[in-house]
Enzyme design. Sequence first.
Site, PDB file in Angstrom:
ATOM      1  N   ARG A  29       8.280   8.128   2.256  1.00 37.64           N
ATOM      2  CA  ARG A  29       9.246   7.063   1.989  1.00 37.64           C
ATOM      3  C   ARG A  29       9.267   6.063   3.139  1.00 37.64           C
ATOM      4  NH1 ARG A  29      11.859   8.420  -2.647  1.00 37.64           N
ATOM      5  NH2 ARG A  29      11.897  10.659  -3.083  1.00 37.64           N
ATOM      6  N   ASP A  30       9.373   4.784   2.749  1.00 40.20           N
ATOM      7  CA  ASP A  30       9.445   3.720   3.743  1.00 40.20           C
ATOM      8  C   ASP A  30      10.754   3.836   4.529  1.00 40.20           C
ATOM      9  OD1 ASP A  30       7.927   0.667   3.892  1.00 40.20           O
ATOM     10  OD2 ASP A  30       9.877   0.912   4.874  1.00 40.20           O
ATOM     11  N   ILE A  31      10.682   3.619   5.837  1.00 37.96           N
ATOM     12  CA  ILE A  31      11.857   3.762   6.691  1.00 37.96           C
ATOM     13  C   ILE A  31      12.866   2.629   6.455  1.00 37.96           C
ATOM     14  CG2 ILE A  31      11.091   2.418   8.715  1.00 37.96           C
ATOM     15  CD1 ILE A  31      11.936   4.865  10.436  1.00 37.96           C
ATOM     16  N   ASN A  88      -0.200  -5.505   1.484  1.00 35.33           N
ATOM     17  CA  ASN A  88      -0.104  -6.734   2.262  1.00 35.33           C
ATOM     18  C   ASN A  88      -1.283  -6.816   3.229  1.00 35.33           C
ATOM     19  OD1 ASN A  88       2.408  -7.369   1.075  1.00 35.33           O
ATOM     20  ND2 ASN A  88       3.462  -6.031   2.515  1.00 35.33           N
ATOM     21  N   VAL A  97       1.996  -3.101   9.784  1.00 33.86           N
ATOM     22  CA  VAL A  97       1.349  -1.877  10.269  1.00 33.86           C
ATOM     23  C   VAL A  97      -0.116  -1.946   9.864  1.00 33.86           C
ATOM     24  CG1 VAL A  97       1.266   0.634  10.147  1.00 33.86           C
ATOM     25  CG2 VAL A  97       3.484  -0.533  10.102  1.00 33.86           C
ATOM     26  N   HIS A 101      -1.990   0.489   3.541  1.00 39.71           N
ATOM     27  CA  HIS A 101      -1.015   1.285   2.809  1.00 39.71           C
ATOM     28  C   HIS A 101      -0.654   0.558   1.535  1.00 39.71           C
ATOM     29  CE1 HIS A 101       0.846  -1.262   5.872  1.00 39.71           C
ATOM     30  NE2 HIS A 101       1.812  -1.504   4.992  1.00 39.71           N
ATOM     31  N   HIS A 103       2.234  -0.024  -1.090  1.00 39.28           N
ATOM     32  CA  HIS A 103       3.677   0.111  -1.327  1.00 39.28           C
ATOM     33  C   HIS A 103       3.919   0.388  -2.812  1.00 39.28           C
ATOM     34  CE1 HIS A 103       5.180  -2.008   2.435  1.00 39.28           C
ATOM     35  NE2 HIS A 103       3.956  -2.496   2.399  1.00 39.28           N
TER      36      HIS A 103
HETATM   37  P1  5GP Z   1       3.651  -3.825   5.845  1.00 39.85           P
HETATM   38  O1  5GP Z   1       4.703  -4.817   6.286  1.00 39.85           O
HETATM   39  O2  5GP Z   1       2.612  -3.601   6.924  1.00 39.85           O
HETATM   40  O3  5GP Z   1       3.062  -4.123   4.504  1.00 39.85           O
HETATM   41  O4  5GP Z   1       4.426  -2.476   5.635  1.00 39.85           O
HETATM   42  C1  5GP Z   1       4.711  -1.589   6.670  1.00 39.85           C
HETATM   43  C2  5GP Z   1       5.865  -0.752   6.207  1.00 39.85           C
HETATM   44  O5  5GP Z   1       5.971   0.357   7.068  1.00 39.85           O
HETATM   45  C3  5GP Z   1       7.206  -1.484   6.244  1.00 39.85           C
HETATM   46  O6  5GP Z   1       7.768  -1.540   4.944  1.00 39.85           O
HETATM   47  C4  5GP Z   1       8.023  -0.657   7.213  1.00 39.85           C
HETATM   48  O7  5GP Z   1       9.387  -0.535   6.841  1.00 39.85           O
HETATM   49  C5  5GP Z   1       7.317   0.684   7.206  1.00 39.85           C
HETATM   50  N1  5GP Z   1       7.447   1.437   8.439  1.00 39.85           N
HETATM   51  C6  5GP Z   1       7.300   0.952   9.712  1.00 39.85           C
HETATM   52  N2  5GP Z   1       7.470   1.939  10.597  1.00 39.85           N
HETATM   53  C7  5GP Z   1       7.720   3.077   9.876  1.00 39.85           C
HETATM   54  C8  5GP Z   1       7.968   4.430  10.264  1.00 39.85           C
HETATM   55  O8  5GP Z   1       7.982   4.813  11.428  1.00 39.85           O
HETATM   56  N3  5GP Z   1       8.184   5.318   9.251  1.00 39.85           N
HETATM   57  C9  5GP Z   1       8.165   4.944   7.933  1.00 39.85           C
HETATM   58  N4  5GP Z   1       8.397   5.890   7.026  1.00 39.85           N
HETATM   59  N5  5GP Z   1       7.921   3.673   7.550  1.00 39.85           N
HETATM   60  C10 5GP Z   1       7.705   2.752   8.516  1.00 39.85           C
END
Ligand code: 5GP
Length: 115
Positions: A29-31, A88, A97, A101, A103
Site C-alpha cells: 500500500r502507498d504510504i 509515472n 521514486v 512501479h 499504481h
Molecule cells: P511516483 O510519484 O514515483 O509515481 O510514486 C511514488 C509513490 O511512492 C508515491 O505515491 C508515494 O506516496 C509512495 N511512497 C514514497 N515513499 C514510500 C514509502 O516509504 N512507503 C510506501 N509504502 N510508499 C511510499
Amino acid sequence: MGETLFNKIIRREIPADIVFEDAEVLAFRDINPQAPVHVLFIPKKKAFATLNDVGAADAELIGRLFLAATAWAKDKGLADDGYRLVMNCNAHGGQTVFHIHLHLLAGRQMHWPPG
Ligand code: 5GP
C-alpha cells in the site's frame, strides 16, 4: 540502477503493508494514498529507474506487473466498479521514486484528464 527505498521494502529493511508477493512482483500500500485503495506493484528481481530503461527483453516482466495488478483487483472485488493503473515517468510524469512501479488506484470515481 541505484539503491531506492523500494529495494529496502523488498529486503524488509523498512516496513510496508505488503498485500501481494510472488517470485517476480511485490505489491504494497502507498504510504500517501490518493484513493481508498492505492497499491504499488514493483518488480523484485530486476529494477529500472524509469520506464525509459525498459527494453523489449523486459516485455514479459512488465506484463507480469499488469497481470498481478489486475488479478489482485479482481480478487478484491474491485474489477466491476473499475480502477486505474498508472506508471509515472520522470519529472513531467510526476515520478518521485526511481524504481518503476505500477499504481493501482480504486475505490472512488477517477477523473480525466488527471491534472
Ligand atoms: P511516483 O510519484 O514515483 O509515481 O510514486 C511514488 C509513490 O511512492 C508515491 O505515491 C508515494 O506516496 C509512495 N511512497 C514514497 N515513499 C514510500 C514509502 O516509504 N512507503 C510506501 N509504502 N510508499 C511510499
